[in-house]
Design a protein around this motif. Structure first.
Motif, mmCIF file in Angstrom:
data_model
loop_
_atom_site.group_PDB
_atom_site.id
_atom_site.type_symbol
_atom_site.label_atom_id
_atom_site.label_comp_id
_atom_site.label_asym_id
_atom_site.label_seq_id
_atom_site.Cartn_x
_atom_site.Cartn_y
_atom_site.Cartn_z
ATOM 1 N N ARG A 18 4.826 -50.656 12.905
ATOM 2 C CA ARG A 18 5.156 -49.489 13.656
ATOM 3 C C ARG A 18 3.977 -49.032 14.720
ATOM 4 N NH1 ARG A 18 5.220 -44.944 9.132
ATOM 5 N NH2 ARG A 18 3.172 -45.009 8.532
ATOM 6 N N LYS A 20 1.145 -46.537 16.873
ATOM 7 C CA LYS A 20 0.545 -45.252 16.867
ATOM 8 C C LYS A 20 1.459 -44.159 17.361
ATOM 9 C CE LYS A 20 -3.143 -47.381 15.117
ATOM 10 N NZ LYS A 20 -3.550 -47.210 13.767
ATOM 11 N N ASP A 21 1.351 -42.895 16.627
ATOM 12 C CA ASP A 21 2.126 -41.623 16.941
ATOM 13 C C ASP A 21 0.783 -40.936 17.763
ATOM 14 O OD1 ASP A 21 3.527 -39.524 17.633
ATOM 15 O OD2 ASP A 21 3.774 -39.184 15.568
ATOM 16 N N ASN A 23 1.143 -37.825 18.780
ATOM 17 C CA ASN A 23 0.951 -36.630 18.582
ATOM 18 C C ASN A 23 0.146 -36.190 17.036
ATOM 19 O OD1 ASN A 23 2.209 -36.060 20.883
ATOM 20 N ND2 ASN A 23 4.077 -36.348 20.124
ATOM 21 N N ARG A 24 0.286 -37.287 16.167
ATOM 22 C CA ARG A 24 -0.212 -36.987 15.091
ATOM 23 C C ARG A 24 -1.847 -36.957 14.724
ATOM 24 N NH1 ARG A 24 2.294 -40.790 10.629
ATOM 25 N NH2 ARG A 24 4.120 -39.605 11.228
ATOM 26 N N THR A 26 -5.198 -37.764 12.873
ATOM 27 C CA THR A 26 -5.603 -38.665 11.849
ATOM 28 C C THR A 26 -6.971 -38.208 11.503
ATOM 29 O OG1 THR A 26 -6.345 -40.265 13.335
ATOM 30 C CG2 THR A 26 -4.342 -40.526 12.522
#
Length: 57
Positions: A18, A20-21, A23-24, A26
């Protein structure tokens, strides 16, 4: 439980590939946790292949 669901590796492959998001947020702990999870899954799959190979031979 049906046998078709037993060998459904779609979620595992989705976890590995998947994207990278953006909005998240890390941090070091999350990156380390995900690295350890991916490493343990890879080790499990390698060991499973080795066991199947030994069983066939």
């Amino acid at each position: 439980m049906n046998g078709k669901n037993l060998f459904d590796f779609g979620p595992v492959l989705g976890y590995y590939f998947r994207g990278k998001d953006p909005n998240r947020k890390t941090n070091f702990n999350m990156k380390t946790m995900h690295f350890i999870n991916k490493l343990s899954l890879a080790m499990f799959l390698v060991c499973l292949v080795v066991m199947l190979f030994r069983y066939v031979l």
